[in-house]
Design an enzyme around this catalytic site. Structure first.
Site, short mmCIF file in Angstrom:
data_model
loop_
_atom_site.label_atom_id
_atom_site.label_comp_id
_atom_site.label_asym_id
_atom_site.label_seq_id
_atom_site.Cartn_x
_atom_site.Cartn_y
_atom_site.Cartn_z
N HIS A 58 37.58 45.21 45.41
CA HIS A 58 36.83 44.23 44.63
C HIS A 58 35.54 44.89 44.16
O HIS A 58 34.66 45.16 44.96
CB HIS A 58 36.52 42.99 45.47
CG HIS A 58 37.76 42.23 45.87
ND1 HIS A 58 38.36 41.30 45.05
CD2 HIS A 58 38.51 42.29 46.99
CE1 HIS A 58 39.44 40.80 45.67
NE2 HIS A 58 39.55 41.38 46.84
N ASP A 150 44.87 37.79 43.54
CA ASP A 150 44.29 37.96 44.88
C ASP A 150 43.02 37.12 45.09
O ASP A 150 42.17 37.02 44.21
CB ASP A 150 43.94 39.42 45.14
CG ASP A 150 43.35 39.60 46.52
OD1 ASP A 150 44.07 39.36 47.50
OD2 ASP A 150 42.14 39.92 46.62
N ASP A 303 40.89 46.37 50.64
CA ASP A 303 40.39 45.01 50.36
C ASP A 303 38.86 45.00 50.46
O ASP A 303 38.26 44.04 50.95
CB ASP A 303 41.01 43.98 51.31
CG ASP A 303 40.81 42.54 50.80
OD1 ASP A 303 40.25 42.37 49.70
OD2 ASP A 303 41.22 41.61 51.51
#
Lengths: 434, 205, 325
Positions: A58, A150, A303
C-alpha cells in the site's frame, strides 16, 4: 552508468563468487574476476538474491500522502531489498481507472527506487457492485495484470466469477481479499480464546476460509487464475492445498507478520498489532510456515500498510488496521523460515522473487542470478543482529509491530537494473540514482 | 536519660513498666475518672486502634467493677483522618464501633497507649466531630512521653516518661504482644537490629 | 495493590479481600450524620465518561465526594474530535490539570488498559466499564454483596460458593470481571446462556457452562441475571424476546427452585419481562438495590486504597521521615 564488481557474494547462499554488473546487466559471474569496475563492493559474508518482488504494497498515493507516498514507499522497498512492488488499488481516488493506475506507475518511474506495478481495482470504487474497466487498465501504460479490491472482499459470487472470467482475455489474475463481510461485522481481532477474554469483536477463520473455498471452486469452474491475498489460517492452507492438488490455477501469499506473530500480542491492546486479516494463533503460524515451505503458499507479500501515528495511538476499536513491513520482511522471513530450517536461501529467492514475479507476470523481475540477466539484485547480511528502530525507517509511517525487537539480517545493497538504490545499508540519494 | 543521649552505641530497650505496674495504673485512672466525672454516668470510652482498644477494654472492665454499671465502650480508627497518609502506601482500616447510644451529649474519653506528638489525638478529635457532638472530650493515656507538636494534653496519664527524640517507646499488651510491658530504647537500635524489628514491628505513636 | 484497576485480574486474593474489608468499614459511614471523610482532600479525581452511564457515574461521584476528593466530570461523549486523537489528547489535558486518578468508562474494550500503559498521564486509572471487556468495580460490589449474604465476616472469601451467571455473557463486561474475581475468591461459577451468547473459547475459562437454566438453579447460592438488550434479537442471537425469557428468564417458578438461602442479583439496569420478571425483581431475595448501595462503599474502598496513601505524584515526598513514636 557505473559498473560494479561485487566480490565474494554467496549467490542464493552458495559458494562465494564475484558478480560483475555493467549496463544494467549481469555481465560476468565467477571466482577472482579480474575485470575493471568503477566500484568494487566487498560482499564477504553476504548473500546475493534476485531483487525481491512484493505482490501486496500500500503506497497510499494518491490520497493519503500523510501516511506514505510513492517515493517514500519505494525507498522503504529498496531498503527492504525489493526491486518491484505491486501498489494496491485502495487509494483516494481508487485505482479503478486507467488514469489513476498510469499516475501511480509514472510516480514510480519518477522515484526510481523500485519498479511500481499498479494493481487495478476489480470493481468501481471497491464497492463490489460493478466491474471496473479492467481492460482499459491493462491497456494503459501501467499494463495492469493483477486486480484486487484489497481491503474489501469481492463477496458477490457473480461479480467474482465475471472478474475471473474477464481477465482471462489478457492473462490477468484476481487477487482476492478473502473476508466474508457478514461474518466479520465489527470484527476487531481473531475470534478465539483471546478475543473472548478481551471482549473484542471476533474475526473468525471461517470468514476467510469460506470465501477461499468458494473462489477456488469458481476459478476451477471458469478456468481462471485466482490469487489469494494474505492467507492467515490453517484452514485456508488446507483448502489451497486441496485446490492445488486438483491442478487448479490457484496461487497464494502470506505476510511476514502472519509467519511470526500471534493474537496473544493483542492482550496489550496496543493497536500496532491491529491488522486485517488479524494475527491468528500459534497453530495457524505453524501451518502457514509449513505451507510456505512446501510451496502450497507461493509467495511472501508484505501487505505493507502505512498509517499515521494518530490512527494507531488510540483505543483499539478506533485504530486503523495494518502494519508497515517492507523494511523488515526479509529479516522476518530469515527468522521464521531460514533459521527454523524450513527454507534455504534458494527457497527464499523463489518465494520472494521468482514466484511473485511470475504471478504478477513481471518479465524483468524474479529472474535467475546469472549472466545476461537484468541486474536486479539484493546483497543481504544474514549475520547481522539488530534491534528494530522505527525512526530509522524510510517509510513515512512508524506502525511496525517489531519495534524494539531483535531481528536477524540486514539489506546491505539493492540494485535496480544495475543502479544501486541502497549501498552499505543506506539509501542512495535521489540525485545519485544513475 | 543523659546516659542514652551521650551514648554512641544504640541502647537496647529497657523496661519502665511491668504487667503489675500497668494494671495498677489502669485501676488508678479508673478511679480518677469516677471521681472527676462524678460517677462516670455519661462517660463513653473510645479506644484508639490498636493498643488503645486493648487499654479501653481493660479500663472498661475496671470501671464496671467500681461503678457496678455498664459503661459504653467503643473503638475508633483514625486512619482516614491522619495527616501523614501520603507518606506511605494506603493502610488497611481498623474497625470503628460507636456504642449504640451514640456520643451526642456524652463525655467521651479517648483511650490511647502513648501520647507523643498529639497528631493521633488531633485526628481522633476530627473523627469525633464527624460522628457526633459530645458534651466534652477527655483523653486517657498509659504513657505521656512529651514532645508535643500540637496544643493537646492528656486528662489522665498513667506515667509521665521524659524521653529524647532518639528514643522509641514500646507498649506491649498481652492482647496483641503476649505480655504486658512498657519499654524505652533507642530508635536506632530498633532500626539497626532486624531481630528487634521482628519482635516489635509496630512502634506506637 | 497495583497502581491501576483495569481488570479484575489485577487483584490478588489479598488485594480483593482488602478491598472488601475496607468497604465493609466504609459502609458504616452511610449510617452517620456526616457521611464524609477528609481522606482524599486535595486529590483530584476525574470521571471520564465516553459512554452514558448515570448509575456508575453517580456511584463513583458519591464515593469520591464522601472521601473529599475534588471531582471533575469530563463527559467526552458527543465530542466531534476524532476518536483516537481525543483519547490521547484528553489524557494529556487531564494530566496537565493534575488528575490524581481517572475513572474511565469507554465504549471501546481496552481503552482503560491503553491509558494505563501509556505515558499520557501519571495518575491511577480506574476502569468503570470498557466495551465488552471488564467492569472490575461491579465485580467487587457483587462479591461484597455475595459475601454479606453467603459468608459474612471480615477476611472471609467465597470459597465453594456456587454462582450462576445467566444471560448475554458474550457482550457482558460484568460477566468477564465476575468470573475472574469470583475465581480469585474461590467461588464456583457457572454461565448459563444460549450458545449464541457465549464467547468462542469459553471452554477454557475457569467456569462451567450450561445451556439449561432449570438444571443449575438447585445448585446455586447466588444467581446473577445479566441484562439482555433487545437489539440482540436483530442480530439473530435469539429468535424472540418471548422465547428468550421462557428459556433463560428468571420468574417466580424458577426462583422457587433456588435453595432457601440463595440470592438473586442483577447489575442493572434490569429489563423487566426479559431476563427477570417483576415478581422476582421486587422479591426480598433480589439484591439489586443493595448492590447499588454497596457500590458506593466498594468504590470508596478502591479510591482510598489507590489514592489514600503515597502515590506516584507524591514520589518526591516519600523521603520525608515518618513521625512515629
Amino acid at each position: 552508468m557505473s559498473s560494479y564488481l561485487i566480490r565474494n557474494a554467496q549467490i542464493l547462499g552458495g559458494a562465494a563468487q564475484d558478480i560483475f554488473i555493467s549496463e544494467g546487466v549481469i555481465q560476468e559471474i565467477g571466482t577472482d574476476l579480474t575485470v575493471e569496475a568503477d566500484v568494487d563492493i566487498d560482499a564477504h559474508g553476504l548473500i546475493a538474491l534476485p531483487g525481491l518482488v512484493d505482490l501486496h504494497t500500500h503506497l497510499r498515493e494518491p490520497g493519503r500522502e500523510d501516511a506514505e507516498t510513492v517515493l517514500t514507499g519505494t525507498q522503504a522497498a529498496a531498503k527492504g531489498g525489493f526491486t518491484a512492488v505491486h501498489a494496491m488499488a485502495n487509494t483516494f481516488p481508487v485505482a479503478d481507472t486507467a488514469g489513476v493506475v498510469e499516475q501511480v506507475w509514472r510516480l514510480g518511474q519518477a522515484a526510481g527506487y523500485c519498479d511500481v506495478q499498479p494493481i487495478g481495482a476489480v470493481t468501481v470504487g471497491l464497492e463490489g457492485k460493478k466491474l471496473a474497466e479492467l481492460g482499459a487498465m491493462h491497456d494503459s501504460a501501467a499494463a495492469v495484470r493483477v486486480f484486487s479490491d484489497d481491503g474489501k472482499c469481492v463477496d458477490d459470487a457473480v461479480i467474482m466469477r465475471r472478474a475471473l472470467e474477464y481477465v482471462k482475455a489478457f492473462d490477468g489474475v484476481v487477487a482476492q481479499h478473502a473476508q466474508e463481510p457478514r461474518l466479520t461485522e465489527g470484527a476487531q481481532m481473531n475470534e478465539g480464546q483471546v478475543s473472548g477474554e478481551l471482549g473484542l469483536g471476533g474475526w473468525p477463520a471461517v470468514a476467510e476460509e469460506a470465501i477461499i473455498a468458494r473462489d477456488v471452486l469458481l476459478a476451477a469452474h471458469v478456468g481462471s487464475r485466482l490469487h489469494v491475498c494474505h492467507v492467515s489460517t490453517a484452514g485456508s492452507v488446507e483448502i489451497i492445498r486441496w485446490a492445488k492438488a486438483k491442478g487448479w490455477p490457484v496461487t497464494a501469499e502470506v505476510t511476514p507478520h502472519h509467519l511470526l506473530l500471534t493474537d496473544e500480542l493483542v492482550r496489550s491492546y496496543d493497536a500496532v498489532y491491529k491488522v486485517n486479516p488479524p494475527l491468528r494463533t500459534a497453530d495457524d503460524v505453524h501451518a502457514l510456515r509449513m505451507a510456505l515451505a512446501d510451496g502450497t503458499i507461493d509467495a511472501v507479500a508484505t501487505d505493507h500498510a502505512p498509517h499515521p501515528m494518530e490512527d494507531k495511538e488510540c483505543e483499539w476499536a478506533a485504530a486503523a488496521m495494518g502494519m508497515v513491513g517492507l523494511e523488515t520482511a526479509l529479516s522476518v522471513v530469515q527468522q521464521a523460515m531460514v533459521e527454523t530450517g524450513l527454507l534455504n536461501w534458494e527457497g527464499v529467492a523463489d518465494r520472494m522473487s521468482h514466484r511473485p514475479a511470475r504471478i504478477g507476470r513481471l518479465s524483468g523481475h524474479g529472474r535467475p542470478v546469472s549472466v545476461g540477466e537484468p541486474a536486479n539484485l539484493v546483497l543481504f547480511d544474514p549475520g547481522y543482529r539488530g534491534t528494530v528502530i522505527p525512526d530509522s525507517f524510510a517509510t513515512r509511517s512508524r506502525n511496525t509491530p517489531y519495534r524494539g525487537l531483535e531481528l536477524p539480517g540486514r539489506v546491505h545493497a539493492t540494485f535496480l537494473r544495475g543502479v544501486p538504490t541502497v549501498l552499505a545499508g543506506e539509501l542512495v540519494e535521489p540525485g545519485e540514482l544513475a | 536519660m543523659t546516659a542514652s543521649l551521650d551514648s554512641t552505641q544504640p541502647r537496647p530497650p529497657h523496661q519502665v513498666l511491668d504487667g503489675a505496674d500497668i494494671s495498677r495504673v489502669i485501676t488508678r485512672i479508673a478511679h480518677e475518672i469516677v471521681e472527676r466525672a462524678k460517677g462516670a454516668e455519661d462517660v463513653v470510652l473510645l479506644g484508639i486502634h490498636t493498643r488503645g482498644v486493648h487499654l479501653g477494654r481493660r479500663l472498661h472492665a475496671r470501671l464496671t467493677q467500681i461503678t457496678g454499671r455498664e459503661i459504653p465502650l467503643g473503638t475508633l480508627d483514625i486512619t482516614m483522618y491522619r495527616d501523614d497518609l501520603r507518606l506511605k502506601p494506603a493502610r488497611a482500616l481498623e474497625h470503628t464501633e460507636i456504642p449504640s447510644g451514640g456520643i451526642d451529649g456524652k463525655l467521651v474519653i479517648l483511650v490511647d497507649d502513648v501520647l507523643f506528638s498529639g497528631r493521633t489525638i488531633r485526628a481522633a478529635l476530627d473523627a469525633l466531630g464527624d460522628i457526633g457532638r459530645p458534651r466534652a472530650v477527655q483523653l486517657a493515656v498509659l504513657v505521656d512521653r512529651g514532645h508535643r507538636e500540637l496544643p493537646i494534653r492528656a486528662d489522665y496519664v498513667g506515667k509521665n516518661l521524659p524521653t529524647s527524640l532518639r528514643e522509641a517507646v514500646q507498649v506491649r499488651l498481652s492482647d496483641s504482644d503476649g505480655h504486658d510491658a512498657v519499654l524505652v530504647g533507642d530508635r536506632d537500635y530498633a532500626a539497626r537490629s532486624s531481630q528487634a524489628l521482628a519482635a516489635d514491628p509496630i512502634l506506637p505513636e | 495493590m497495583k497502581r491501576h484497576l483495569v481488570s479484575a485480574a489485577d487483584l490478588s486474593r489479598d488485594d480483593a479481600l482488602l478491598v472488601l474489608d475496607t468497604a465493609e468499614e466504609l459502609a458504616q459511614l452511610s449510617g452517620r450524620a456526616v457521611k464524609k471523610l477528609p481522606t482524599l482532600r486535595g486529590r483530584t479525581v476525574v470521571n471520564l465518561f465516553f459512554e452514558d452511564s448515570t448509575r456508575t457515574k453517580t456511584s463513583f461521584e458519591v464515593a469520591e465526594k464522601r472521601l473529599s476528593a475534588d471531582v471533575i466530570n469530563f463527559a467526552a461523549k458527543g465530542s466531534s474530535v476524532s476518536k483516537g486523537e481525543s483519547l490521547k489528547d484528553t489524557a494529556l489535558t487531564l494530566q496537565a490539570m493534575g488528575a490524581d486518578a481517572v475513572v474511565i468508562r469507554h465504549h471501546a474494550s481496552g481503552a482503560p488498559a491503553r491509558l494505563a500503559q501509556s505515558d499520557w498521564l501519571h495518575g491511577s486509572v480506574i476502569n468503570a466499564g470498557d466495551g465488552t471487556h471488564e467492569h472490575p468495580t461491579q465485580a467487587l460490589l457483587d462479591a461484597f454483596t455475595m459475601r454479606r449474604h453467603l459468608n459474612p465476616g471480615l477476611g472471609h472469601d467465597l470459597a465453594g460458593r456456587r454462582v450462576t451467571i445467566v444471560g448475554d455473557v458474550l457482550h457482558s463486561r460484568v460477566a468477564r470481571s465476575n468470573v475472574l474475581l469470583l475465581n480469585t475468591l474461590g467461588a464456583e461459577v457457572t454461565f448459563v446462556a444460549p450458545p449464541t451468547l457465549l464467547p468462542i473459547g469459553i471452554e477454557n475459562w475457569p467456569c462451567e457452562v450450561s445451556y439449561d437454566l432449570d438444571s443449575t438453579l438447585a445448585k446455586t447460592d447466588a444467581v446473577m441475571m445479566l441484562r439482555v438488550q433487545r437489539e440482540r434479537m436483530n442480530a439473530a442471537f435469539f429468535p424472540t424476546e418471548r422465547e428468550y425469557s421462557r428459556r433463560y428468564g428468571l420468574n417466580g417458578t424458577r426462583m422457587a427452585r433456588l435453595p432457601e438461602h440463595a440470592i438473586v442479583m442483577h447489575p442493572g439496569p434490569m429489563v423487566r419481562g426479559m431476563e427477570i420478571t417483576a415478581e422476582v425483581a421486587d422479591s426480598p431475595r433480589c439484591t439489586v438495590v443493595e448492590q447499588v448501595a454497596n457500590g458506593v462503599s466498594i468504590r470508596m474502598a478502591v479510591l482510598y486504597l489507590l489514592l489514600g496513601g503515597a502515590t506516584l505524584a507524591d514520589a518526591p515526598r516519600t523521603e520525608a521521615p515518618e513521625n512515629a513514636a
